[in-house]
Structures are given as C-alpha cells and as structure tokens.
Design a protein around this motif. Structure first.
Motif, PDB file in Angstrom:
ATOM      1  N   SER A   1      -0.230 -13.085 -17.410  1.00 46.88           N
ATOM      2  CA  SER A   1       0.552 -13.826 -16.426  1.00 46.88           C
ATOM      3  C   SER A   1       1.262 -14.983 -17.113  1.00 46.88           C
ATOM      4  O   SER A   1       0.626 -15.798 -17.799  1.00 46.88           O
TER       5      SER A   1
ATOM      6  N   PHE B   1       6.003 -20.770 -10.065  1.00 48.08           N
ATOM      7  CA  PHE B   1       6.435 -19.397 -10.257  1.00 48.08           C
ATOM      8  C   PHE B   1       5.504 -18.724 -11.264  1.00 48.08           C
ATOM      9  O   PHE B   1       5.141 -19.317 -12.281  1.00 48.08           O
TER      10      PHE B   1
ATOM     11  N   ASN C   1       4.301 -14.525 -12.875  1.00 47.00           N
ATOM     12  CA  ASN C   1       4.409 -13.072 -12.832  1.00 47.00           C
ATOM     13  C   ASN C   1       3.159 -12.456 -13.424  1.00 47.00           C
ATOM     14  O   ASN C   1       2.384 -13.118 -14.110  1.00 47.00           O
TER      15      ASN C   1
ATOM     16  N   GLU D   1       6.296 -10.434  -9.410  1.00 47.29           N
ATOM     17  CA  GLU D   1       6.692 -11.845  -9.515  1.00 47.29           C
ATOM     18  C   GLU D   1       6.413 -12.549  -8.185  1.00 47.29           C
ATOM     19  O   GLU D   1       6.631 -11.970  -7.102  1.00 47.29           O
ATOM     20  N   TYR D   2       5.999 -13.803  -8.272  1.00 45.36           N
ATOM     21  CA  TYR D   2       5.617 -14.561  -7.082  1.00 45.36           C
ATOM     22  C   TYR D   2       6.131 -15.998  -7.195  1.00 45.36           C
ATOM     23  O   TYR D   2       6.352 -16.531  -8.293  1.00 45.36           O
TER      24      TYR D   2
ATOM     25  N   TYR E   1      13.669 -13.044  -3.188  1.00 45.59           N
ATOM     26  CA  TYR E   1      12.414 -13.660  -2.792  1.00 45.59           C
ATOM     27  C   TYR E   1      12.137 -13.337  -1.323  1.00 45.59           C
ATOM     28  O   TYR E   1      12.875 -13.746  -0.422  1.00 45.59           O
TER      29      TYR E   1
END
Length: 791
Positions: free
Chosen positions: A345, A389, A391, A408-409, A460
């Motif tokens: 991550s 952010f 991933n 992805e977040y 998003y």
C-alpha cells in the motif's frame, strides 16, 4: 483718635497671624506617574516640625498659619528635594522626583532556589537553576523533569500515563500532535518553572485522571524593551530548522509581550507489527516520512488601570501544514512460515490545521492584604482538513500481481471546534486562614464532516456507508471552594469542586444525550516534624473526559484491512488518588501512591480472524488499580556537579469488561532516571549535561510493554556576558528509545515495535538583548485561569 486706629490695626494683625492657609500639591516621577507614600516634612519657626505622606493619588495637604517654612520631600529610591516657601495664602507646590538609578553591578543576589521544591499540593522544578533550560525547547525540557516521560511526543507521568499540560495555569486545548508542535515552538529560556501536580486542588478543573503539568513562563519585570532571537538546527534522519524570538516592552502602566516561531522539517518514524492469526501470520511494516511547516505566535498586553486594577488581553495562534509519504508492506505467512502473499500500500496524507485562542481578564485587588478577584473570558477555535489517499496491490507468493487486486481509496475529514469559557476566582487571605472560591462556565461545540471514496475508472465514488456528519456539544458549569490553614507544625488544605455537564452527540442518525453532576473533593495535610523532615498526605478525585479526537468517528486507513476510528459514544472515566510522602532536607523524597480507575477507556485493536479486518477503536472497559513507590535523591555537595536521581517501582492491575480481551492483566514495573549537570569553569559559562533513563518491562492497561532506555548528552556555553547561549546536544544517543509491546485480542496475539526517529543532533543559538535595568516596584500581572481539556 490715633490710639483707636493703632488698636484696630493691632487687633486685625493678630487675627491675620492666626489665620490658617492650605499648603497642598501632587508628587510624580519624571514620567508623570503618581508617587504614593512620599514623606513631606514641614519645618516652621520655633523648631516646630510637621509630617505627612502623599496618598495613593500622590497628593498631600497641610493647614498652616502664615510665615516662612522649609518643605522637604523624600522617598526610597528617589532623590530628596527641599523648598523654601512663604505662606501668605493658599499655596500649591507640585513636584517631580528623580529616581535614583540602580546599577546592576552593585546588586548581588546570593539566594538560590533548590532545583526541586516539594510544596503542599505540587512538586516544582525550578528551570532557571537548571542547565537543561539552555538550548532546548519545552517538550524536550519536560523529558528532563523527574517523574515525567515524553514518548512519541506525548507527555506522561511515570507509571501513570498521559497528563494534561497547562501554560500559566491555562490548560492547552490542543490534540497530541498540535500540542507537541506548540511546546516545541517555546524556547526553554522563556520558562521559569515547571509544576507537577499529581493531585490538583479544587481550584483547577477536575479533568485529567493523572493530574496536571503547569509550565510557568518568565514574567516581564524589566522596565523598557527586551527580547531574544533563537535558531535551532536538528539532524535526525533528515534536518529540521526552527527560527523564533520574543519581544517585551514595559513602560508606566503598560506591559507588552510577544513571541513568534516557525519550524520546518521532516521525520522518519518506523512502525512494525506482527499479528498471529490461527492459520496465518501478518507482518506489517510502515515506512513513513512526514513533513511539517509550523508557524505560531502570541501577543499580549497588560494595563495597570489603577493601583488595584489590572486589565489584560492576549492572543495565541498557530498553523500546521503536514503531509506524509508512506509505504505499508504487509507480508502474509502460512502455517509453516512460508510466504503466502504480499499486500503493498502506498499512501499520502495532507493535513492543514490552525487554531486561534484569545483571553481577556480583569484582576481586581479588594484591599492591600492580598484579597483579590480575577475574571477570565476565553475563546478557542480549532479547525483541520484531512485528506488521506492510499492504494492497495496484492502479490502472490511468486511475486506476480493478483488479478483485480489493485484498488484506490480516499478518506477525508473536516473538523471545527469552538470553545468559550467564563471564569471567576476570589482569593481571601486572612490572618489565621485562607479562603478561595470561584465558578466556571464552558461551552463546547465540535463538528466533523467525514467521507470515504473508492476510485473506479479514475472517478471518486462516495461510499455512503462510511460517510458521516458528527455533531457534538458539551456544556459544563462548575463551582468550587478551597480552605487552608496552618496550626503550628501542621498545614491543612481542603477543597470541594462540583461540575454539572450536559452532552449532546449526533452521529449517523444516532443521538447520545447525557447529563451528570459530580463532586470532586480534595484534601492535603503536611506535618513538619523538624527543620529537615516533612511528612505529607493528600487525596483527590478526578474525571477523565474523552479527548475530542477520540469522539471523532473518522477512519484513518493503513490499508484496506486496517483502520483507526473514534467512538462518539465514549464515556468519561473516574480516578481516586491517594499519596503519602516524606521529604528529608530537600534531598531525599519518598512517595507511596495509590489510584483506582473506573470506566477507564483505551484503544483496542479489534481483529476478526474470519475477515482479517483490524479496527483500532477506543472503548470503556477498564477497571484499574495502580500502586507506586518512588524515591528521589538530589546530590549537590560538589560545586561542579548537581545530580537528580529517581527510582519508581509500580504495580498495575487491569480488569476488562469486554470478552475480546484478557479478563485480567497485572504486573510490576520499574523506572530509573538520572539527570546530571556539570560546571567546567569558575565563571560557570561552560556547562555540560548527561541524562539517562531505563524502563523495565511493565503492564500498561492490557498491554505488556518491553524494556526501553534512553541516553542524552550535551555541552553548552555562555558568551558575551551570558547574552549568547550556544548548545550542542544529542538525544537518544544509543538509538534505544523504542516503543515495544504486545497484547491479546480475540485470542489473537499482536506484537508492536515502533521507533519515532528520536536520535537527533541539535545545535541551538540564542541571543538576548534589550534593557537590563531592574524595576524597583514590580506588579504581578493577572493569572490566566482558562482550563480546558486537551483534544
């Protein structure tokens, strides 16, 4: 006829000679400031002498018959003035006296306070007498105070846990990170003393189970303009620089003070953990570099409206720009310890926060015996905007990317805190006892807007299940009374504080309303057996309301399987504390203490073996018992060495009310610290310092902490008549200040090994400038009494 005329003239002259006339006037200094208590001496014919003194407005008045007189004006620290005057009617003589200049070279102060002082309700570390105060900031200085620990920039008491911090009796209402930034912005050269108050009296807020640490700043006592500039360069893994200074001006009735500091740099904390699932072992390594730019400043003004009245206004503000670059690698092993998979991550976080704080106060003396009224009004505002952010990419055991594993977040949070307080304190010292009482009103409003997004095709998408608007309000009304008295060798102090609190919290359409009234008694007894031996006993009840950040349900994700969140329904915990101590000759101090915690809360890392989800969340679940035996010894028999040594032995028992954790955990712990200060030359301008502490394995809540230790060294010099301070210090020389612990949740063992880039080389330069004249009549500015809990 001539005889008659002569008779009337003689009678009229006699009446005229017996007539009384006013001799009056006003006495000031060269700056037109009125001078009370100036002696006025009148010498008349036939050796008659009359005396009076000017009043609080500097005025005087005589009733005198006509004639010639000698008038002499005199006052301590002023040049005397004499006048010859002929009284034939009402006469006014206004006068200015010239102050006698005081030359510093003629003033020699031989008294020196002990480095450590034990008082009825606190222990005082006199920073002005410590080499530790040269070339450091306040946060580092706190780590040198006996019984105080600073770990990962968090301040705590040995064996007891985190403690609230005050500046000049005012609680600093900042989060852990903001608080550490604020304390790092204050030079230790501005500190007069540090007070460790393990059982605070009723005058203080009942907030904080483990007591308070009060940092007392130096007062502006010099007439005229003074200031200092300082710069600090620190080298850890990367460099950090800090530049700042302070200015003060005092003239007549006005005192101005200000300071400013800006710090910029980065650190590289390292966090590693192992989670032992029934069929897998997860090894998580978090490599992080975080960057900070932190400007902050303060300005204040005091105005002496009258001899009995002081008005004050101050403002304090700061800004933090934070961003981090992280890589979190999770390696998964199977039952046979073979590689199963790897989860990688990459993350970055951006946080922009700022705070504003304003205080206005009135200090009104009720008489000249110390009776006074102090009123404080305070406003505090804190805002932050967080964006994180990250991933995730999963790899198989042969290193190939697992199909469709990339994700992805984005997690966001906006928080606003507004806090208003109004406080009034009355102190009434009498000949045989002292009485004080007061009240406080506080109004708190906290708003948090949380959102979570998952990226799909570069867009998003909002996840409604993890989006929340959290509103929290808390109002508290408090009253207190405190009584103290001395009877021969005995000192007594007893107090009672009552606090009524109303809470209203709304989160995800759930509402938590609560109101409660609690009483917090305190008492202190001191017995002075002789000039060298003193015994003391004290008791206090405390409350620990959750920090605002622990109420915020914002989720901080490390990866898709692990996150941290707050609990909006967290409740306060309560503590009962008892201490017995003995002090001999201000050298040996022995303390035995006990505390009982109910409804205690702490962070628990809940782990689900089925989903491998890890959720760190604060909950109320602890009933705790803490026993501690402390011994402190101060050696100062050698002029070139002063050494403070402390040994703490403590025993903790923690009982849990939740099934996911162990039901009980207990054990001993030992902590040793030594602070040694060296003087290398007769003029005391070349100084050295070496400090060391060692923490043996101990129980902390339901965690088992491993041992850790720390060594700091430094050399410092004073130049240019001690106006320049130059210091070179090294912290955590051996790189052993590592935080290691393990816990058991849901029968899943967790091990943690964290290091926060503590080994640093620091170079500090400070230059003091301005008027060095000592003012003869100093007034004490009003104390800031704002007390708010840290969030």
């Amino acid at each position: 006829m001539f005889r008659s005329i002569f008779f009337f003239i003689a009678v009229f002259s006699g009446f005229s000679s017996r007539a009384q006339f006013n001799l009056s006037g006003k006495v000031t200094d060269k700056e037109f400031k009125t001078l009370p208590f100036v002696t006025v001496k009148i010498s008349a014919p036939q050796n008659k002498v009359f005396y009076t003194q000017t009043d609080s407005l500097g005025t005087y008045q005589f009733k005198l018959p006509s004639g010639k007189y000698s008038v002499v004006f005199s006052a301590i620290n002023f040049k005397g003035v004499s006048r010859l005057v002929t009284i034939t009617g009402d006469t006014i003589i206004d006068l200015q006296l010239q102050r006698i200049p005081v030359i510093l070279a003629d003033v020699q102060v031989n008294a020196k306070k002990a480095l450590i002082e034990k008082k009825i309700d606190r222990t005082v570390f006199n920073v002005e007498n410590s080499v530790s105060a040269i070339g450091t900031d306040v946060l580092e200085l706190l780590s040198k105070v006996p019984g105080v620990r600073v770990l990962n920039d968090k301040v705590s008491l040995v064996g007891k846990g985190e403690v609230n911090v005050m500046i000049n009796d005012k609680l600093v209402p900042l989060s852990d990170d903001e608080l550490s930034n604020y304390l790092k912005s204050i030079s230790s050269g501005n500190i007069a003393k540090i007070e460790v108050i393990t059982n605070p009296p009723a005058k203080y807020d009942a907030q904080g189970n483990n007591g308070l640490i009060n940092i007392v700043l130096k007062k502006v006592t010099a007439e005229g303009f003074r200031g200092s500039v300082n710069t600090i360069f620190s080298q850890a893994t990367h460099a950090t620089t800090s530049v700042g200074g302070n200015l003060s001006y005092r003239k007549n009735k006005i005192t101005l003070s200000s300071n400013f500091n800006v710090r910029k740099g980065s650190l590289v904390p390292f966090e590693q953990s192992n989670v032992f699932y029934p069929t897998q072992t997860w090894n998580i390594v978090n490599k992080d570099r975080n960057f900070r730019t932190v400007p902050s400043g303060q300005i204040g003004i005091d105005y002496q409206a009258s001899p009995k009245t002081v008005l004050g206004l101050s403002y304090n503000g700061g800004l933090t720009n934070f961003h981090s670059e992280e890589n979190i690698k999770t390696t998964v092993y199977n039952r046979t310890n073979g590689l199963d998979s790897v989860l990688n991550s990459d993350a970055n976080a951006k946080i922009r926060s700022h705070y504003h704080s304003a205080n206005v106060y009135l200090k009104q003396a009720l008489d000249f015996t110390g009776k006074q009224l102090i009123i404080n009004g305070d406003w505090f505002k804190y805002s932050d905007n967080k964006n994180r952010f990250f991933n995730n990419t999963s790899y198989s055991q042969n290193g190939e990317v697992i199909p469709n594993s990339f994700a992805e977040y984005l997690s966001t949070s906006k928080q606003n805190i507004d806090l208003y307080t109004l406080k009034a304190d009355v102190d009434l010292p009498y000949k045989t006892f002292k009485l004080s009482f007061g009240t406080k009103l506080s109004f708190i409003k906290n708003q948090s807007d949380l959102a979570f997004y998952k990226v799909r095709n570069a867009v998003y998408g909002l996840d409604p299940a993890q989006t929340n608007l959290f509103n929290y309000q808390e109002n508290t009304q408090a009253l207190y009374v405190n009584f103290s008295k001395t009877i021969k060798q005995w000192d007594f102090q007893v107090g009672l504080r009552g606090e009524y609190t109303q809470i209203d919290g709304v989160s995800v359409n759930e509402q938590n309303r609560n109101e409660y009234f609690r009483l917090f008694p305190t008492f202190y007894i001191v017995y002075r057996a002789n000039d060298k031996s003193t015994f003391a006993l004290n008791y206090g009840r405390r409350i620990n309301r959750p920090a605002y950040r622990k109420l915020n349900p914002f989720r901080w994700y490390s990866n898709q399987f692990a996150y941290t969140e707050g609990n909006p329904f967290l409740q306060p915990s309560y503590n009962n504390n008892i201490e017995i101590s003995h002090t001999y000759n201000n050298v040996f101090t022995t303390t035995l203490s006990f505390s009982h915690t109910t409804n205690g809360f702490n962070d628990v890392n809940f782990i689900d073996a089925g989903t491998n989800i890890q959720v760190a969340k604060p909950v109320n679940f602890i009933t705790g018992y803490h026993y501690q035996f402390s011994n402190a010894v101060t050696f100062n028999v050698l002029k070139c060495l002063e050494s403070i040594n402390q040994v703490d032995v403590f025993y903790n028992t923690s009982n849990s009310s939740i099934t996911q954790t162990l039901s009980n955990l207990n054990g001993f712990g030992v902590y040793f610290s030594t602070l040694n200060q060296f003087v290398f030359n007769p003029s005391k301008t070349i100084l050295g310092e070496a400090s060391f502490w060692y923490q043996f394995p101990a129980v902390d809540g339901l965690n088992q902490n491993k041992n850790q230790y720390n060594l700091d060294m430094g050399i410092k010099t004073l130049l240019l008549n001690k106006k320049i301070q130059l210091a070179i210090t090294a912290t955590d020389v051996l790189k052993t200040n590592q935080y290691r612990f393990n816990s058991l949740v849901n029968n899943i063992r967790q091990e943690y090994n964290n290091y926060y880039d503590n080994r640093q080389l620091r170079i500090t330069f400070r230059y003091n400038f301005g008027n060095e004249k000592i003012k003869q009549q100093d007034r004490k500015p009003g104390n800031e009494e704002e007390r708010r809990r840290s969030n």
